[in-house]
Design a protein around this motif. Structure first.
Motif, PDB file in Angstrom:
ATOM      1  N   VAL A   1       1.251  22.876 -15.058  1.00 21.27           N
ATOM      2  CA  VAL A   1       0.346  24.031 -15.127  1.00 21.27           C
ATOM      3  C   VAL A   1      -0.948  23.632 -15.858  1.00 21.27           C
ATOM      4  O   VAL A   1      -2.058  23.941 -15.401  1.00 21.27           O
ATOM      5  CB  VAL A   1       1.046  25.207 -15.842  1.00 21.27           C
ATOM      6  N   ASP A   2      -0.808  22.915 -16.964  1.00 20.43           N
ATOM      7  CA  ASP A   2      -1.986  22.526 -17.748  1.00 20.43           C
ATOM      8  C   ASP A   2      -2.894  21.587 -16.951  1.00 20.43           C
ATOM      9  O   ASP A   2      -4.114  21.734 -16.934  1.00 20.43           O
ATOM     10  CB  ASP A   2      -1.543  21.835 -19.047  1.00 20.43           C
ATOM     11  N   ILE A   3      -2.265  20.624 -16.288  1.00 21.91           N
ATOM     12  CA  ILE A   3      -3.055  19.660 -15.500  1.00 21.91           C
ATOM     13  C   ILE A   3      -3.786  20.380 -14.368  1.00 21.91           C
ATOM     14  O   ILE A   3      -4.977  20.157 -14.135  1.00 21.91           O
ATOM     15  CB  ILE A   3      -2.139  18.542 -14.945  1.00 21.91           C
ATOM     16  N   ALA A   4      -3.058  21.259 -13.682  1.00 22.58           N
ATOM     17  CA  ALA A   4      -3.681  21.986 -12.563  1.00 22.58           C
ATOM     18  C   ALA A   4      -4.847  22.826 -13.068  1.00 22.58           C
ATOM     19  O   ALA A   4      -5.937  22.823 -12.455  1.00 22.58           O
ATOM     20  CB  ALA A   4      -2.642  22.866 -11.882  1.00 22.58           C
ATOM     21  N   ASP A   5      -4.670  23.519 -14.174  1.00 13.47           N
ATOM     22  CA  ASP A   5      -5.761  24.338 -14.721  1.00 13.47           C
ATOM     23  C   ASP A   5      -6.972  23.471 -15.072  1.00 13.47           C
ATOM     24  O   ASP A   5      -8.118  23.842 -14.794  1.00 13.47           O
ATOM     25  CB  ASP A   5      -5.283  25.094 -15.971  1.00 13.47           C
ATOM     26  N   ALA A   6      -6.698  22.299 -15.680  1.00 11.32           N
ATOM     27  CA  ALA A   6      -7.803  21.423 -16.070  1.00 11.32           C
ATOM     28  C   ALA A   6      -8.566  20.929 -14.849  1.00 11.32           C
ATOM     29  O   ALA A   6      -9.810  20.915 -14.837  1.00 11.32           O
ATOM     30  CB  ALA A   6      -7.248  20.232 -16.861  1.00 11.32           C
ATOM     31  N   VAL A   7      -7.848  20.553 -13.825  1.00 12.66           N
ATOM     32  CA  VAL A   7      -8.498  20.008 -12.624  1.00 12.66           C
ATOM     33  C   VAL A   7      -9.290  21.095 -11.902  1.00 12.66           C
ATOM     34  O   VAL A   7     -10.436  20.882 -11.485  1.00 12.66           O
ATOM     35  CB  VAL A   7      -7.436  19.371 -11.689  1.00 12.66           C
ATOM     36  N   ILE A   8      -8.681  22.275 -11.762  1.00 14.15           N
ATOM     37  CA  ILE A   8      -9.377  23.379 -11.088  1.00 14.15           C
ATOM     38  C   ILE A   8     -10.655  23.725 -11.870  1.00 14.15           C
ATOM     39  O   ILE A   8     -11.723  23.947 -11.285  1.00 14.15           O
ATOM     40  CB  ILE A   8      -8.457  24.630 -10.993  1.00 14.15           C
ATOM     41  N   GLY A   9     -10.538  23.736 -13.175  1.00 14.14           N
ATOM     42  CA  GLY A   9     -11.704  24.061 -14.009  1.00 14.14           C
ATOM     43  C   GLY A   9     -12.807  23.030 -13.892  1.00 14.14           C
ATOM     44  O   GLY A   9     -13.993  23.358 -13.995  1.00 14.14           O
ATOM     45  N   ASN A  10     -12.443  21.806 -13.631  1.00 17.92           N
ATOM     46  CA  ASN A  10     -13.436  20.725 -13.590  1.00 17.92           C
ATOM     47  C   ASN A  10     -14.075  20.565 -12.216  1.00 17.92           C
ATOM     48  O   ASN A  10     -15.209  20.081 -12.110  1.00 17.92           O
ATOM     49  CB  ASN A  10     -12.740  19.413 -13.992  1.00 17.92           C
ATOM     50  N   SER A  11     -13.367  20.955 -11.177  1.00 16.57           N
ATOM     51  CA  SER A  11     -13.820  20.562  -9.833  1.00 16.57           C
ATOM     52  C   SER A  11     -14.808  21.560  -9.244  1.00 16.57           C
ATOM     53  O   SER A  11     -14.925  22.698  -9.694  1.00 16.57           O
ATOM     54  CB  SER A  11     -12.625  20.451  -8.898  1.00 16.57           C
ATOM     55  N   ASP A  12     -15.482  21.084  -8.164  1.00 14.87           N
ATOM     56  CA  ASP A  12     -16.391  21.965  -7.427  1.00 14.87           C
ATOM     57  C   ASP A  12     -15.703  22.477  -6.158  1.00 14.87           C
ATOM     58  O   ASP A  12     -16.344  23.002  -5.264  1.00 14.87           O
ATOM     59  CB  ASP A  12     -17.671  21.203  -7.079  1.00 14.87           C
ATOM     60  N   GLY A  13     -14.426  22.301  -6.040  1.00 19.59           N
ATOM     61  CA  GLY A  13     -13.689  22.835  -4.883  1.00 19.59           C
ATOM     62  C   GLY A  13     -12.952  21.779  -4.095  1.00 19.59           C
ATOM     63  O   GLY A  13     -11.902  22.037  -3.529  1.00 19.59           O
TER      64      GLY A  13
END
Lengths: 648, 276
Positions: free
Chosen positions: B145-157
């Motif tokens: 969950v933490d990794i997914a949140d971090a990646v979603i927060g960082n990416s442009d889609g």
């Protein structure tokens, strides 16, 4: 709050649907739990059926979230209209009355409720150690919620685009169901699957086993004891003993798994319906036999009543079997085996006594048969063309190619159709069957039949484009010409003129319409009777004169001829990548593309010990080949360069 | 064939009962009790039909062959058709109902307490060897969950992630916007498999190659970077023990998230020049 709303809907709607269904079936004798389970199975089946076209058409999730409730409401409205409001209301409340029970019953009911609540709590609150507890169904539900569409062609595991959607994915409705629940109640799909689905599934499981216990025990106390023991066994088994492959384990860890619905709800319910249907059939038959000997109103009513019960149970059973088809492939296999075993057991064990009419149960097996036939067809289609849409595209392309290659530039097809029409329209034609009906049947069943095309694609793809050869086109045209000549010759008036006219038309047809030399086909004159081109001979001579082992990597267009010219040559692959050396499929692509992948070709050739490579002329500069790739020019023809590989 | 079938039969038995061999013993005893004391219908449903099913499916080599065509697990899961719990429950219920109410109550109490103490102890339930309390409402490992949140927060889609098996098999159940280069359960990769030369050695950019590299104790960062043009990943997740800090500096990766177990890297623009 949302969960409470969900539970309220869950309690009421299946029951109302069950009442509506029994109004249609006029089966008024069933109690609350039975009505509820009928409603649940009907709702599940309805959902599963309507999701199929929506998934195939990749409809938005909003569509199913609207259509499904609307259809449910429509169904209930129709039932109310059919039976009348008063009657429907009466059916709704008829079995809901409170009946005073003994203290032990209350205690046991309480124990069962506590067990259900505890199991829901456990199913939502624990996860298994070291076992991957979420899989494709959830991944797909999350994908659907993320996309907002039901059937986007995406690999749910990786998110990569794929060409088609598999048959069992379309038929298994669980992922779409979770996505719909998630969408309607505005919950993440994982919350819907780990909390909302257990709330549906676990009480339903106990209701199904309660139904089974109705067959096993006449005494109500025993039924409750039975349910309590089941609850205790499952708890004890799973958290203490943990049988890994047990269906009970699956129930607690992955309640949303479609196998749980199949094995814990639908199969037990189906078992109950099968047993009660058989029982009512026996009673019906016995009463009918007695009625023949002794006419009485009581026996007549018994026949009518048991026949009605049998028909209702059979309908429920077919509905359950159909619902199994849309739940999981495993479920339908297991369900079919179970029902078949039950029917066969009763058939064999009662042989010579009261007969079980096995034909009456054919409808129960039909959903599984249809499912399996569709599964086999779609599997074969997917195997041959990747997907259903890919198959149809291949199919139509193939027939377009047949038309454009064989009939577009000549009048051959038109003449054939005219000949068939002539035979069909002609009065008293002796050749009608041979020239019209049989060819039409062959055309319909054999030539344009997608199944036949699929079989050819599967087992002999090269024959797909010559399926139409089965039609005796030449024979029918010839027969019709002879028939026409006969007809003309037998005409009394102007006989010679008619004969001359027919001959003239035939000659003009041959000259005008038949394929002309060099117009339709890329023919050229053969240099020698063995039809091997001079250039191929030159290549073989170059290889022969060079003196090394004749291990050759040749372009595709040369492969088919080069070994006819010199059987001592060993090829890396044959045409279209067949019989590739050590199954190395890369070489075909490396060599036959517009710009050959020279490094890959040379590396693979050296690894496999091949001595010669034939390139199209000019691909490589002969002066630099030895420097760049360590291959040396061995000779050259008008269109090709032959290189020898150095192993120094 | 017979030897293979016997082996399959044995494996299915072990898989289903997981060394709890008294279950089949109890079932056989209960079946015999049912045969002795049960009604005709009980005998049919709980003894004859299950025995028929057992004979037709699990003891049948032809069925074993056919079941193998559909799926690997179909044969072993045919045990699901044998109603073990129903047989035991029915026998017990029949036996209990013959006693008087007081005895029934006492027996049920003892049975329940035994189950709770021995097996279903609530406290034990959450800490035993088989299961543990869910770390979150999603029933996913919290790291995922933490990794997914971090990646979603960082990416442009546009996210294409390369991650170890214990992450990649869960992460798309949390958020489907995260694309994966490969998945542990799905032996496909989302790019054309290639061979390439790295430091003079021929290497493979395939499912097998990626799985091996991503799940080793020490990952070969340079291999991951060399694979990037084919696999086209833009995020990579590694265990903290899988890499050294200097390897990351050399490879041109940037850290976007790190916790006690995992580090998430994003591909930087200079990556194409770094390892190729």
């Amino acid at each position: 709050m949302t969960l409470i709303l969900f539970i309220a809907i869950l309690i009421t709607i299946p029951y109302v649907c069950g009442c509506a269904f029994k109004c249609f079936l006029r089966d008024m004798g069933i109690d609350v739990i039975h009505t509820y389970t009928v409603g649940f199975v009907f709702m599940w089946l309805l959902f599963s059926v309507i999701q199929v076209p929506l998934v195939l058409k990749d409809a938005p999730i909003t569509v199913i979230a609207i259509i499904y409730p609307v259809l449910m409401v429509l169904f209930i409205v129709l039932a109310v209209a059919k039976s009348g409001i008063k009657r429907f209301r009466h059916e709704l409340i008829r079995h809901l009355g409170f009946e005073k029970q003994g203290i032990l019953i209350y205690a046991m009911m309480a124990a069962i409720f506590i067990a259900i609540i505890a199991q829901i709590y456990v199913a939502a609150g624990i996860q298994e150690n070291g076992v991957y507890n979420n899989e494709y169904t959830i991944a797909r539900a999350v994908q659907i919620c993320s996309d907002g569409t039901l059937g986007r062609r995406v690999n749910a595991f990786t998110g990569a685009d794929i060409s088609g959607i598999s048959f069992d994915t379309v038929m298994s409705s669980q992922a779409v169901f979770i996505a719909m629940i998630s969408y309607i109640f505005r919950q993440p799909p994982l919350v819907a699957s780990n909390l909302y689905i257990p709330v549906i599934i676990i009480p339903m499981i106990y209701m199904s086993y309660y139904m089974v216990s109705m067959v096993l025990f006449h005494n109500k106390n025993n039924r409750y004891i039975f349910l309590i023991v089941i609850a205790m066994l499952s708890l004890y088994s799973n958290y203490s003993l943990h049988p890994a492959e047990s269906i009970w384990n699956l129930l607690f860890i992955n309640c949303w798994n479609p196998n749980v619905i199949a094995c814990h709800i639908l199969i037990p319910l189906g078992t109950y319906y099968a047993l009660t249907a058989i029982n009512s059939e026996f009673r019906w038959d016995r009463a009918a036999v007695q009625l023949r000997d002794e006419k009485s109103d009581k026996l007549y009513r018994s026949v009518i009543k048991n026949r009605r019960i049998f028909l209702c149970k059979r309908t429920y059973l077919v509905m359950t079997a159909a619902a199994l088809c849309f739940t999981t492939a495993y479920g339908i296999i297991m369900g079919t085996i179970l029902y078949a075993c039950i029917f066969m057991y009763y058939y064999v064990s009662n042989y010579g006594g009261v007969d079980i009419n096995i034909k009456r149960y054919a409808a129960v097996i039909m959903p599984a048969v249809i499912y399996l036939v569709l599964l086999i067809i779609t599997s074969a289609v997917s195997h041959t063309a990747g997907s259903i849409s890919g198959f149809w595209q291949d199919y139509t392309t193939c027939y377009k190619e047949i038309f454009s290659n064989d009939f577009k530039n000549n009048m051959y097809l038109l003449i054939f159709i005219s000949a068939v029409m002539y035979q069909y329209l002609k009065k008293e034609s002796s050749g009608k069957a041979a020239c019209v009906y049989i060819p039409m049947l062959v055309f319909g069943i054999g030539v344009i039949n997608p199944l036949i095309y699929m079989l050819f694609r599967l087992f002999a793809p090269s024959y797909c484009k010559v399926i139409f050869w089965i039609l005796p086109i030449n024979a029918i045209i010839a027969y019709t010409v002879v028939d026409m000549i006969n007809a003309v010759c037998n005409t009394d008036t102007n006989r010679n003129i008619n004969i001359a006219g027919v001959c003239l038309i035939t000659v003009i047809s041959i000259i005008s319409f038949m394929p002309r030399y060099g117009y339709n086909f890329a023919w050229e004159g053969a240099a020698a009777p063995d039809k091997i081109s001079d250039e191929t001979r030159q290549i073989c001579d170059i290889i022969d004169n060079d003196g090394q082992d004749k291990n050759v990597i040749a372009l595709n267009e040369l492969c088919s001829q080069i070994r006819l010219c010199d059987t001592g040559i060993k090829l890396y692959y044959y045409t279209d990548n067949q019989y590739a050396c050590n199954d190395d499929k890369d070489m075909y692509a490396y060599l036959n593309q517009d710009e050959p992948y020279l490094q890959g070709i040379v590396q693979n050739a050296k690894r496999e010990g091949y001595n010669y490579i034939i390139f199209r002329k000019g691909i490589l500069d002969p002066n630099w080949s030895s420097v760049q790739y360590h291959i040396w020019p061995a000779g050259s023809t008008e269109n090709y360069d032959v290189y020898s590989i150095g192993y120094f | 064939m017979i030897t293979e079938f016997v082996a399959a039969f044995r494996t299915a038995f072990y898989q289903y009962f997981s060394s709890i061999y008294f279950y089949p013993f109890v079932v056989v005893v209960c079946m015999m009790l049912t045969l002795r004391t049960g009604s005709g219908l009980q005998k049919r449903i709980l003894v004859y039909i299950p025995v028929c099913i057992f004979a037709i499916t699990l003891c049948n080599p032809i069925y074993w062959k056919l079941a193998g065509v559909t799926a690997d697990y179909t044969y072993s899961r045919s045990y699901w058709l044998i109603p073990f719990f129903l047989v035991i429950a029915c026998s017990l219920a029949s036996y209990i109902s013959g006693l008087n109410i007081r005895k029934v109550t006492v027996l049920l109490m003892i049975f329940t307490v035994a189950c709770v103490v021995w097996g279903g102890n609530v406290r034990n339930l959450y800490v035993n060897k088989n299961a543990h309390t869910a770390e979150n409402i999603y029933k996913l490992p919290q790291d995922v969950v933490d990794i997914a949140d971090a990646v979603i927060g960082n990416s442009d889609g546009n996210i294409r992630m390369l991650a170890p098996n214990e992450i990649n098999m869960y992460i798309r159940q949390y958020d489907a916007r995260i694309g994966l280069v490969y998945h542990a359960w799905n032996e496909e990769v989302t790019f054309e498999e290639k061979s390439f030369v790295l430091n003079g050695e021929s290497r493979l950019a395939t499912f097998k190659g990626l799985t091996e590299e991503m799940n080793r104790d020490r990952a070969d960062i340079y291999y991951m970077v060399a694979v990037q043009p084919y696999a086209d990943w833009n995020y990579i997740v590694l265990k903290n023990s899988q890499y050294e800090a200097e390897e990351i500096t050399d490879s041109g990766l940037s850290i976007i998230y790190k916790n006690g177990n995992y580090t998430v890297f994003v591909k930087s623009n200079s990556i194409l020049e770094s390892g190729l």
